[in-house]
Design an enzyme around this catalytic site. Structure first.
Site, PDB file in Angstrom:
ATOM      1  N   LYS A 132       0.884  -1.181   0.000  1.00 17.83           N
ATOM      2  CA  LYS A 132       0.000   0.000   0.000  1.00 17.83           C
ATOM      3  C   LYS A 132       0.920   1.229   0.000  1.00 17.83           C
ATOM      4  O   LYS A 132       0.880   2.076   0.907  1.00 17.83           O
ATOM      5  CB  LYS A 132      -0.883  -0.069   1.259  1.00 17.83           C
ATOM      6  CG  LYS A 132      -1.974   0.947   1.319  1.00 17.83           C
ATOM      7  CD  LYS A 132      -3.166   0.609   0.443  1.00 17.83           C
ATOM      8  CE  LYS A 132      -4.194   1.723   0.512  1.00 17.83           C
ATOM      9  NZ  LYS A 132      -5.248   1.589  -0.497  1.00 17.83           N
ATOM     10  N   ASP A 192      -5.265  -3.400  -1.936  1.00 25.77           N
ATOM     11  CA  ASP A 192      -6.736  -3.389  -2.027  1.00 25.77           C
ATOM     12  C   ASP A 192      -7.191  -3.783  -3.433  1.00 25.77           C
ATOM     13  O   ASP A 192      -8.045  -4.653  -3.614  1.00 25.77           O
ATOM     14  CB  ASP A 192      -7.315  -2.015  -1.607  1.00 25.77           C
ATOM     15  CG  ASP A 192      -6.516  -0.837  -2.141  1.00 25.77           C
ATOM     16  OD1 ASP A 192      -5.433  -1.056  -2.721  1.00 25.77           O
ATOM     17  OD2 ASP A 192      -6.983   0.305  -1.997  1.00 25.77           O
TER      18      ASP A 192
END
Ligand code: NAD
Length: 359
Positions: free
Chosen positions: A191, A225
């Site tokens: 991320k 994600d």
């Protein structure tokens, strides 16, 4: 040749799975001299520690271990024995393949993914500061001073270290695995758009390592994600994935789910010259002592161990025997039956018998 191998029985359903796996591995004809060791909640009551030093000594001596699951109390109590073993023995790489097997109920029939998870740092390093403690308040004050950002005084703090050294090692491991196993692509997953100095560093180092494999193995990056969504929608476009510790933990359960569940998901923790093989799943305490759960994940971890020991023929035979029993769907545990309360489901030990008969 006889292999000296540490067999850790674990707790919860661990001892039943360890026994089934031991019997199946012996039935391959490969000779083992088992050094049986106990770790976990049961031994904690007897010896005052869930990880007696003799367990680690045994693994250090034998260099190879197979480990049944061990409970980690949530939020309180002792820290994870599983994490301690990986850290103490510098088992920096966690290797978790997920492959569809015929006969396993899954929404997909084409899963062939490998998660390579960094095993020693990240939020998993266990560097934590409890809410309300004096040290935590000191730390919060210091961070506020250094960063100029406010942190609520009633916070707990967990630290996320990501180093250049550990990242280079794990990414190189992923590429070497890809080369050795004739895979095509490595995807680094983080991320980094949010955590620029930790996950950003992971990408930066991964790109440097990837240059050494240019022309041999493709390299790409995905945000965690987006990766979760893409894996659910088009898992066939992914191959080997390399991740920091926490994302690797979560994504390997996701991949296990795509392939049909935790009951069939094997794993290995590998260091420079020591390896510990274990299932992805935990100790499923509610099924303890019931001879009920699926032994496949630990048995397939045993297949990975046989390959690590270069017993390739035995590994292939065992993998085929497991696949045959599962494809037949007769002598399998409840989780591999069309309905979980199917009265024809067999127990852990009986499924192991069927695999032995199919060898
Ligand atoms: P779990 O994997 O033990 O079980 C979750 C559920 O998955 C079970 O209730 C069961 O329905 C199913 N399941 C798991 N293994 C199965 C098998 N072999 N056959 C059939 N069904 C199976 O996860 P949990 O309940 O979150 O964790 C229990 C304990 O295990 C916790 O203390 C956790 O910390 C620990 N844990 C240990 C390890 C390890 O030893 N490496 C890994 C994960 C979790």
């Amino acid at each position: 040749m006889t292999y000296n191998v540490t067999l850790i029985r674990g707790d919860g359903v661990g001892p039943e799975l360890a026994e089934a796996t031991r019997r199946v591995l012996e039935a391959t004809g490969v000779k083992f001299n088992w050094d049986i060791q106990d770790a976990g909640v049961d031994i904690m009551e007897k010896e005052g520690t869930p990880l007696p030093p003799k367990v680690l000594d045994s693994i250090r001596k034998n260099k190879v271990a197979i480990k049944a699951p061990i409970t980690t109390p949530i939020g309180t109590g002792f820290r994870s024995v599983n994490v301690a073993i990986r850290k103490e023995l510098a088992l920096y790489a966690c290797l978790r393949p997920s492959k569809t097997l015929k006969g396993v109920r899954s929404k997909y029939d084409n899963i062939n993914l490998v998660v390579v998870r960094e095993n020693t740092e990240d939020l998993y390093a266990g560097i934590e500061f409890e809410e309300g403690k004096a040290d935590t308040k000191k730390l919060i004050n210091e961070i506020e001073k250094l960063s100029g950002k406010k942190i609520s005084k009633d916070s707990g703090i967990s630290i996320k270290p990501i180093s250049r050294t550990a990242t280079a090692k794990i990414v190189r491991f992923a590429f070497d695995y890809a080369v050795a196993n004739k895979r095509k692509k490595v995807t680094a997953v983080t991320k980094a758009n949010i955590m620029k100095y930790t996950d950003g560093l992971f990408y930066h180092v991964a790109r440097e390592v990837a240059k050494d494999y240019d022309g041999k193995i493709e390299y790409e990056e995905r945000l965690i994600d987006n990766m979760c969504m893409q894996l659910v929608q088009k898992p066939e476009i992914y191959d080997v994935m390399v991740l920091p510790n926490l994302y690797g933990d979560i994504l390997s359960d996701l991949c296990a789910g795509l392939a049909g569940g935790l009951g069939i998901a094997p794993g290995a923790n590998i260091g420079k010259d020591i390896a510990v093989f274990e299932a992805v799943h935990g100790s499923a305490p509610k099924y303890k002592g019931q001879n009920k759960v699926n032994p496949t994940a630990l048995i397939l971890s045993g297949v990975m161990m046989l390959r690590y020991l270069k017993e390739f023929a035995a590994a292939d035979r065992l993998e085929k025997a497991v696949a045959k029993v599962i494809a037949e769907g007769k002598s399998v545990t409840y989780d591999l039956k069309p309905h979980r309360d199917d009265p024809t489901a067999v127990g852990t030990s009986q499924m192991a018998d069927a695999i032995i008969a199919a060898l």
